[in-house]
Design a protein around this motif. Structure first.
Motif, PDB file in Angstrom:
ATOM      1  N   PHE A 253      11.861  50.406  39.046  1.00  0.00           N
ATOM      2  CA  PHE A 253      13.257  50.790  38.833  1.00  0.00           C
ATOM      3  C   PHE A 253      13.973  50.907  40.165  1.00  0.00           C
ATOM      4  CE2 PHE A 253      11.544  51.715  34.769  1.00  0.00           C
ATOM      5  CZ  PHE A 253      12.604  51.557  33.892  1.00  0.00           C
ATOM      6  N   GLN A 267      18.082  51.951  37.189  1.00  0.00           N
ATOM      7  CA  GLN A 267      18.269  50.721  36.421  1.00  0.00           C
ATOM      8  C   GLN A 267      17.126  49.765  36.767  1.00  0.00           C
ATOM      9  OE1 GLN A 267      22.068  49.407  37.926  1.00  0.00           O
ATOM     10  NE2 GLN A 267      21.184  48.458  39.745  1.00  0.00           N
ATOM     11  N   THR A 344      20.513  49.589  31.137  1.00  0.00           N
ATOM     12  CA  THR A 344      19.055  49.712  31.138  1.00  0.00           C
ATOM     13  C   THR A 344      18.569  50.184  29.766  1.00  0.00           C
ATOM     14  OG1 THR A 344      19.197  50.296  33.459  1.00  0.00           O
ATOM     15  CG2 THR A 344      17.129  50.801  32.356  1.00  0.00           C
TER      16      THR A 344
END
Ligand code: SF4
Length: 355
Positions: A253, A267, A344
């Protein structure tokens, strides 16, 4: 356009309040007079639909039932609870303001407009809403719904986002709430409720409107042309590759920077593909050379303020040994509890991590 005589306004007030008290929606934040709980609802309701806010508000108040409990929280946990509501700067400012209220106001939302508006993220609208709804103080508010109702009811021309009409709307809101002796909270909510449910942007339900007899726009057949809003800025198209990268049972991430859209949220690593010769949007800043894009799994679309994003969801491979600053590995079980951007969450909903 000329102002209605005071006697007519008094009858408008009586009718609108009576309508509101009999027809208002039963919303959880309307069952409390706790200024903190009302403040949280107002922060969440900015730019977000009532139906979306219901569940978020309940969960937030369960986890942070008082100003003090919120003030003591880590930002990461607050963002995680806010995840899916969007406009995350609201959460960050709410947390900052809760810390000020806990430290400087003994945990109680201030009772003056000046002190309320000095809090991070509390503007004229939020101050007016909390002061009138929680404390019944005669403080005005003007939001999109009130703007629409006033422009139509009083037959007001001009762009309501600019002076002189902007100032005129505030002046009228103050004058009217000043007369709503003891009913300031209900009066402000009645105006907003009317705008949300009857005097709607498209196809207002004038035949069932409690204040229709005094309405200038209805009388003059101008409901479709008021308010005279400026055309919204056209959305900018943005193309990205969003990479699903795993290693040893963890997923990679990217933490967004501390400022700007979705600041601080996590995200999937995202690489922008600006059009040939075009400038990047500035929304995505992952440096090139860290990741390699692979198989294309799906394409999703997502909209955030003034941007329409088309994202190719792709498998990816990391080209580094140690994750550089801004990138981190999360176990699947940790992902759901993290503060994730809306895009996301959309990708997670597609079940790509489980394939
Ligand atoms: S009569 Fe129609 S235009 Fe006028 S305030 Fe009521 S709903 Fe809005």
């Amino acid at each position: 356009m000329s102002p209605l005589p005071v006697a007519d306004l008094s009858s408008v007030r009586t009718k609108l309040l009576a309508w509101y008290r009999s027809a208002r929606r039963d919303l959880p934040w309307r069952r409390t007079r706790d200024p903190y709980a009302i403040w949280v609802s107002e922060a969440m309701l900015q730019q977000t639909r009532v139906e979306t806010v219901r569940g978020f508000w309940t969960r937030f108040l369960e986890r942070f039932p008082t100003v003090e409990s919120l003030a003591a929280a880590e930002e990461e946990e607050v963002l995680a609870l806010w995840s899916g509501l969007g406009y995350y700067s609201r959460a960050r400012r709410l947390l900052a303001a809760a810390r000020v209220v806990a430290r400087e106001h003994s945990g109680r939302f201030p009772t003056t407009r000046a002190a309320a508006e000095a809090l991070p993220g509390v503007g004229a609208y939020t101050a007016g809403a909390v002061l009138s709804i929680a404390y019944d103080l005669p403080e005005a508010l003007v939001d999109g719904n009130v703007t629409r109702v006033f422009c139509r009811f009083f037959g007001l021309d001009g762009d309501p986002a600019r002076n002189p009409l902007k100032a005129e709307l505030t002046r009228r809101a103050r004058s009217l709430v000043g007369e709503a002796d003891g009913d300031a909270g209900d009066w402000n909510q009645a105006l907003m409720e009317l705008g949300a449910r009857v005097c709607t942007a498209r196809a207002p339900a004038c035949p069932s409107c409690p204040i229709a007899p005094g309405c200038a726009a209805r009388r003059e057949g101008r409901t479709a042309e008021l308010p005279q809003l400026a055309l919204p800025r056209p959305a900018k198209a943005v193309e990205v590759d969003l990479l699903l990268v795993s290693r040893a049972g963890r997923w990679l991430f990217e933490r967004r920077g501390p400022r700007g859209a979705m600041a601080g949220m996590l995200q999937f690593p995202t690489l922008e593909r600006p059009p040939p010769g075009g400038a990047p949007s500035g929304l995505f800043r992952l440096p090139p050379g860290l990741l390699q894009a692979g198989e294309h799994l799906a394409t999703i679309r997502h909209a955030i303020t003034h941007h329409r994003i088309r994202a190719r969801v792709r498998r990816g491979r990391s080209l580094f040994q140690r994750a550089p600053d801004g990138l981190r590995w999360l176990r699947r079980a940790e992902v759901s509890a993290a503060g994730l951007t809306g895009m996301t969450r959309k990708v997670l909903g597609g079940g790509f991590l489980e394939r």
